[in-house]
Scaffold this active site. Structure first.
Site, PDB file in Angstrom:
ATOM      1  N   TYR A 296      11.484 172.412 -15.264  1.00 17.73           N
ATOM      2  CA  TYR A 296      11.311 172.626 -13.829  1.00 17.73           C
ATOM      3  C   TYR A 296      10.768 171.375 -13.151  1.00 17.73           C
ATOM      4  CZ  TYR A 296      10.127 174.810  -9.407  1.00 17.73           C
ATOM      5  OH  TYR A 296      10.045 175.109  -8.065  1.00 17.73           O
TER       6      TYR A 296
ATOM      7  N   SER B 288       9.503 170.638  -4.838  1.00 16.74           N
ATOM      8  CA  SER B 288       8.282 171.359  -5.202  1.00 16.74           C
ATOM      9  C   SER B 288       7.154 170.358  -5.399  1.00 16.74           C
ATOM     10  CB  SER B 288       8.506 172.144  -6.503  1.00 16.74           C
ATOM     11  OG  SER B 288       7.287 172.625  -7.032  1.00 16.74           O
TER      12      SER B 288
END
Length: 253
Positions: free
Chosen positions: A156, A143
């Site tokens: 995350y 990501s």
């Protein structure tokens, strides 16, 4: 271009979003599929679609990848039954929202297991076979968050930083072979991710086909990772690593 015809691809998180689209793309290129997710009904529905449209073999496995040892167990199961995985797409993942102090301990373990442990276990379990056959592809979904720690998204960001670093190192270990490896670092994508995380995307999410095309192009070009975002965001993601932590964290809010 890498030829996927006749190969067998394992795709995690395949019941919707990116995983389902990866399945459609690889089936269209002639790959047989092993689809993994918790929602077996959705997997079977997708499998029926792909068998009918492309005549490929599709196996559906309902597995909870947040369970301890799930990745290792899955890899061992496939090896025991003689299923050779030529393409591994570690797509399953999720994020939580809120400060570290507010996180539910079980949710923390689940996020680490899905985003980090399962990715690692499947890779270490299936890579030796790829190297022995001197053929394979590993695509790990990271990501833009991998490049920047963000307050209230600590887990995350940290898990995706791990995926990126792990994949880059793996690329270095396999560059002299016919096993191809890349990490995909996209910005917001139009999937269920944000509703599950309980947050809203910053800006308009891209369609799922965009990062998938970028991933396959990165495999063809043998890139260790690819950033999939608008030009300004791509540049910012690389520059953010050079800033002092205090400044970077403020920008990430």
């Amino acid at each position: 271009m890498f030829d996927y015809k006749g190969l067998t691809a394992l795709i995690t998180g395949a019941s919707s979003g990116m995983g389902a689209e990866y399945a459609r793309e690889l089936a269209a290129q002639g790959s047989n599929l092993v689809l993994v997710a918790r929602r077996l009904d959705r997997l079977e529905e997708l499998a029926t679609e792909l068998r009918s449209a492309f005549g490929v073999t599709v196996t559906c496995l309902d597995r909870d990848l947040s369970a301890t040892g799930a990745g290792r167990s899955l890899a061992e199961e496939l090896l025991a039954q003689g299923t050779e995985i030529d393409v591994l797409i570690n797509n399953a993942g999720f994020g939580t929202n809120g400060s570290v102090a507010e996180q539910d301990p079980d949710a923390v373990v689940n996020e680490l297991n899905v985003n980090v442990v399962t990715v690692t276990e499947l890779t270490t379990g299936l890579l030796p076979g790829m190297l022995k056959r001197d053929r394979g592809v590993i695509i790990n979904m990271a990501s833009l968050a991998a490049f920047q720690a963000r307050a209230n998204h600590a887990l995350y960001s940290a898990t995706k930083a791990y995926v990126l670093s792990f994949t880059e190192a793996l690329w270095g270990e396999t560059i002299g072979t016919n096993v191809r490896v890349t990490a995909v670092c996209p910005g917001p994508i139009a999937t269920e991710f944000f509703s599950v995380a309980g947050t809203t995307p910053p800006g308009k999410p891209m369609e799922v086909s965009v990062p998938i095309k970028a991933a396959l192009a990165a495999i063809d070009a043998r890139k260790p990772f690819v950033i999939v975002a608008k030009p300004g965001m791509r540049i910012a993601s690389k520059l953010i690593r050079m800033l002092p932590a205090r400044v970077a964290l403020k920008l990430g809010k």
